[in-house]
Design an enzyme around this catalytic site. Sequence first.
Site, short mmCIF file in Angstrom:
data_model
loop_
_atom_site.label_atom_id
_atom_site.label_comp_id
_atom_site.label_asym_id
_atom_site.label_seq_id
_atom_site.Cartn_x
_atom_site.Cartn_y
_atom_site.Cartn_z
N TYR A 1 0.34 -1.15 -0.27
CA TYR A 1 0.48 0.01 0.01
C TYR A 1 0.88 1.37 0.14
O TYR A 1 0.39 2.10 -0.43
CB TYR A 1 -0.55 -0.09 0.64
CG TYR A 1 -2.94 -0.66 1.02
CD1 TYR A 1 -2.80 -1.50 0.71
CD2 TYR A 1 -4.00 0.47 1.45
CE1 TYR A 1 -3.86 -2.17 0.67
CE2 TYR A 1 -4.66 -0.26 0.87
CZ TYR A 1 -5.01 -1.38 0.30
OH TYR A 1 -6.19 -2.02 0.60
N LYS B 1 3.43 -13.44 5.66
CA LYS B 1 3.72 -14.94 5.04
C LYS B 1 5.12 -15.13 4.74
O LYS B 1 5.69 -14.98 4.07
CB LYS B 1 3.17 -14.63 3.36
CG LYS B 1 3.24 -15.54 2.53
CD LYS B 1 1.74 -16.96 2.60
CE LYS B 1 2.15 -18.13 1.87
NZ LYS B 1 1.61 -19.17 1.40
N ASP C 1 -2.69 -18.17 5.34
CA ASP C 1 -3.34 -18.38 3.92
C ASP C 1 -4.31 -19.60 5.47
O ASP C 1 -5.22 -19.28 5.15
CB ASP C 1 -3.05 -19.17 2.78
CG ASP C 1 -1.61 -19.62 3.29
OD1 ASP C 1 -0.81 -18.99 4.08
OD2 ASP C 1 -0.51 -20.50 2.07
N ASP D 1 -5.92 -5.31 5.31
CA ASP D 1 -7.48 -4.62 4.26
C ASP D 1 -7.91 -6.38 4.23
O ASP D 1 -8.91 -6.10 4.31
CB ASP D 1 -6.69 -4.02 3.12
CG ASP D 1 -7.40 -3.78 2.36
OD1 ASP D 1 -8.58 -3.22 2.95
OD2 ASP D 1 -7.72 -3.73 1.28
#
Length: 363
Positions: free
Chosen positions: A125, A192, A227, A251
């Site tokens: 972002y 991640k 995930d 988000d």
Amino acid sequence: MAKHVVTLISGDGIGPEITKAMTRVVEATGVDIEWESVEAGADVMEKYGTPLPQHVLDSVRKNKVAIKGPITTPIGTGFRSVNVALRKELDLYTCLRPSFSIPGTGARYDNVDLVIVRENTEDLYAGIEFEEGSKGAEELIKFVADHGAGIIRPDSGISLKPISVTCTRRIVKFAFDYAIANGRKKVTAVHKANILKYSDGLFLKVAREVAEEYADSGIEFEDYIIDATCMQLVLHPEWWDVLVLPNLYGDILSDLAAGLIGGLGMAPGANIGADYAVFEPVHGSAPKYAGKDMANPTALILSAVLMLNHLGEREAADRVLAAVKTVLAEGEKVTYDIKRTNTGSTEGCVGTQTYADAVIEKL
Ligand code: NAP
């Protein structure tokens, strides 16, 4: 002068009508508040030459607290998101998004009580992007190849994902401080790091260091891969307490969490920095409902509950929350989205302002 002066940005799309509903509810509590109305977004572009005029920033800097409706961001072209710019300009580094079940919403779950703490200033972002075919993209592709870091196809567009020690430290500290102040038990860092070793890997490393510093706080710490988090949130939403995440994952999970509690019409939020706080719902401007007196103002009203708490008006905040809960539990005067999840049809729903009237009646 009123006890609290708050900058009010009503936004566009459904923004003005849900803002009107919210201000009516807040005023009905009797809290001594004065709104300083300013506008941002596409509608002011022509007049000021920018979607985020200087006087808007000046107003928030002066009042320290703002509440805003959503602002449309043109996709793929035009100006960058005003919402993102506001967060960056005012260094509102935390995006706080509580998600809790309220009976009567017809949500799939009735046992959700979690808080998303999303880093608000960096990650994908950050807005550092190189357009396909641009000189910058070409040079960056060459730089990456020259450093043996990999081959990027020449016809690529590139977005950078910076994650810093500084911003990770302060967001994870915020999550722990919030957990302590609000009687929470656990902070989960979501990442991640197995794939993105130098960005998410840094996020995880720093999160662990901060957790060490809070070892005596009684707040449990764990980390989870993004995930797996998505799956477990859907399977076991009751597991989760405070989640701290880099910007983009935060988000996406915010919308997922909104889905757990009945949809975007229900999900409040706050952007908080060291000096300023801007309260706004998770949802966007829902242009197809603009001007139709249909949108659910609950997310913005609950954002106002967060704002009232921030202003130290706890009694008023509790009364608004209780009134919203009563109206939803009664299920009579609710907006189309809530009627739809409850009955499968929008028949018998009420409009934005009638719903606000019902909330005001219960205050
Ligand atoms: P959106 O405006 O959040 O709307 C998506 C869908 O969510 C709506 O069609 C509606 O679903 C439901 N929804 C959202 N708000 C609702 C409400 N108050 N009451 C009832 N239902 C509600 O998402 P979008 O269409 O992707 O985005 C529209 C614009 O908003 C874009 O320009 C985007 O960039 C911008 N945006 C701004 C902000 C912000 O200002 N902070 C945040 C996000 C997006 P149903 O039609 O199924 O009922």
